[in-house]
Design an enzyme around this catalytic site. Sequence first.
Site, short mmCIF file in Angstrom:
data_model
loop_
_atom_site.label_atom_id
_atom_site.label_comp_id
_atom_site.label_asym_id
_atom_site.label_seq_id
_atom_site.Cartn_x
_atom_site.Cartn_y
_atom_site.Cartn_z
N HIS A 61 -81.57 -53.22 26.93
CA HIS A 61 -81.64 -51.77 26.80
C HIS A 61 -82.61 -51.44 25.67
O HIS A 61 -83.11 -52.34 25.00
CB HIS A 61 -80.24 -51.18 26.54
CG HIS A 61 -79.60 -51.62 25.26
ND1 HIS A 61 -79.39 -52.95 24.92
CD2 HIS A 61 -79.09 -50.90 24.20
CE1 HIS A 61 -78.78 -53.02 23.75
NE2 HIS A 61 -78.60 -51.80 23.28
N HIS A 63 -82.33 -49.84 22.66
CA HIS A 63 -81.98 -49.59 21.27
C HIS A 63 -82.91 -50.47 20.41
O HIS A 63 -83.28 -51.58 20.82
CB HIS A 63 -80.51 -49.94 21.00
CG HIS A 63 -79.57 -48.83 21.41
ND1 HIS A 63 -78.25 -49.05 21.73
CD2 HIS A 63 -79.79 -47.49 21.55
CE1 HIS A 63 -77.69 -47.89 22.04
NE2 HIS A 63 -78.60 -46.94 21.95
N ASP A 65 -82.70 -52.39 17.95
CA ASP A 65 -82.39 -53.79 17.59
C ASP A 65 -82.64 -54.76 18.74
O ASP A 65 -82.49 -55.97 18.57
CB ASP A 65 -80.96 -53.92 17.05
CG ASP A 65 -79.87 -53.41 18.00
OD1 ASP A 65 -80.15 -52.50 18.79
OD2 ASP A 65 -78.74 -53.94 17.94
N HIS A 66 -83.06 -54.23 19.90
CA HIS A 66 -83.34 -55.11 21.05
C HIS A 66 -84.80 -55.04 21.52
O HIS A 66 -85.19 -55.78 22.40
CB HIS A 66 -82.40 -54.77 22.22
CG HIS A 66 -80.97 -55.01 21.86
ND1 HIS A 66 -80.30 -56.15 22.20
CD2 HIS A 66 -80.11 -54.26 21.10
CE1 HIS A 66 -79.07 -56.10 21.70
NE2 HIS A 66 -78.93 -54.96 21.03
N HIS A 138 -72.76 -49.46 28.23
CA HIS A 138 -73.07 -49.18 26.83
C HIS A 138 -73.30 -47.66 26.72
O HIS A 138 -73.16 -46.96 27.72
CB HIS A 138 -74.32 -49.98 26.46
CG HIS A 138 -74.62 -50.06 25.01
ND1 HIS A 138 -73.65 -50.13 24.03
CD2 HIS A 138 -75.82 -50.11 24.34
CE1 HIS A 138 -74.25 -50.22 22.84
NE2 HIS A 138 -75.54 -50.20 23.00
N ASP A 206 -74.09 -55.62 23.97
CA ASP A 206 -74.02 -54.17 23.87
C ASP A 206 -73.35 -53.55 25.10
O ASP A 206 -73.95 -52.79 25.86
CB ASP A 206 -75.41 -53.56 23.63
CG ASP A 206 -75.96 -53.93 22.27
OD1 ASP A 206 -75.94 -55.14 21.95
OD2 ASP A 206 -76.37 -53.04 21.51
N HIS A 265 -74.29 -60.96 18.32
CA HIS A 265 -74.41 -59.53 18.05
C HIS A 265 -73.31 -59.05 17.10
O HIS A 265 -72.60 -58.08 17.35
CB HIS A 265 -74.39 -58.72 19.36
CG HIS A 265 -74.99 -57.35 19.23
ND1 HIS A 265 -74.28 -56.28 18.77
CD2 HIS A 265 -76.25 -56.86 19.49
CE1 HIS A 265 -75.06 -55.20 18.76
NE2 HIS A 265 -76.25 -55.53 19.19
ZN LIG Z 1 -77.53 -53.94 19.75
ZN LIG Z 2 -77.18 -50.98 21.77
#
Ligand SMILES: [Zn+2]
Ligand SMILES: [Zn+2]
Length: 302
Positions: A61, A63, A65-66, A138, A206, A265
């Site tokens: 996805h 976000h 952090d990814h 998520h 997530d 995570h």
């Molecule tokens: Zn994340």
């Molecule tokens: Zn996320």
Amino acid sequence: MLDVCLLGTGGMMPLPYRWLTALMTRFNGSSLLIDCGEGTQIAIKEKGWSFKPIDVICFTHYHGDHISGLPGLLLTMGNAERKEPLTLIGPKGLQRVVSALRIIAPELPFEIRYEEITEAEKTFEMNGYRLKAFRVNHNVVCYGYTLEIDRAGKFDVERANLHHIPQKYWRFLQKGETVEEEGKVYTPDMVLGPARKGIKVTYTTDTRPTNSILEHAKGSDLFICEGMYGEKEKAPKAVEYKHMTFYEAAHLAKEADVKEMWLTHYSPSLAYPENYIDDVKAIFPAAVAAKDGRTVTLAFED
Ligand SMILES: [Zn+2]
Ligand SMILES: [Zn+2]
């Protein structure tokens, strides 16, 4: 053989001792990366694996952090003079998100191909493996991924001779290819036994626990699953922010009957995930509170 490395185990932000969650696999000279947060390219460097054979990058996805590590990684791959096309796979919006990030990496010496996933499930066949994306739950659209490598049945020399198949064609049949010669057709099922157990790895982060995870992780040799919280009192937080506790991940691993589960995570506030592992193992014994760089080589059985 499939090499699997969990490059990082952090969620939300990279920490001095913990890179963001990302998975890298190597198979048959082709590498795959799933997720690419800030610092993922440093984690790859630390591991000592090469950027060059990365042919596919998948995103769960969008976000930060990814995905925020993508432009830097693309620039590094460009500096290494990659010429071969690179395939990016991710939920709807992939091209829009990546184009925005690429304002700072506009010129690359290789072509980027986009595979946007709009359906609940999508299968990709490439580089000798099968990749299945499946929707999870998520607070934005998010997918898990299963990587499978099939293994053909045993070659039966007796049957090959019985069918009078010339020996020069055996290796093609063994690879599952059909051969035609002077009007005669030789098919793999003439010489191969039933398909044998292959290799299966499932990665999901997530998300709340879902049936789609259970279904796709079923029988995996390795199940890499988010565990944002180890503290039992944070279960309501996991529900609110659409993440999982260690124990929810363990129940999924148990129900999906996987061989081994690695947690990842972790919340930045969770300094010592291993402190909670005994309670996780009480639910699913083959659980590991993974650390950055954890690696395994999976081979066909026997
Ligand atoms: Zn994340
Ligand atoms: Zn996320």
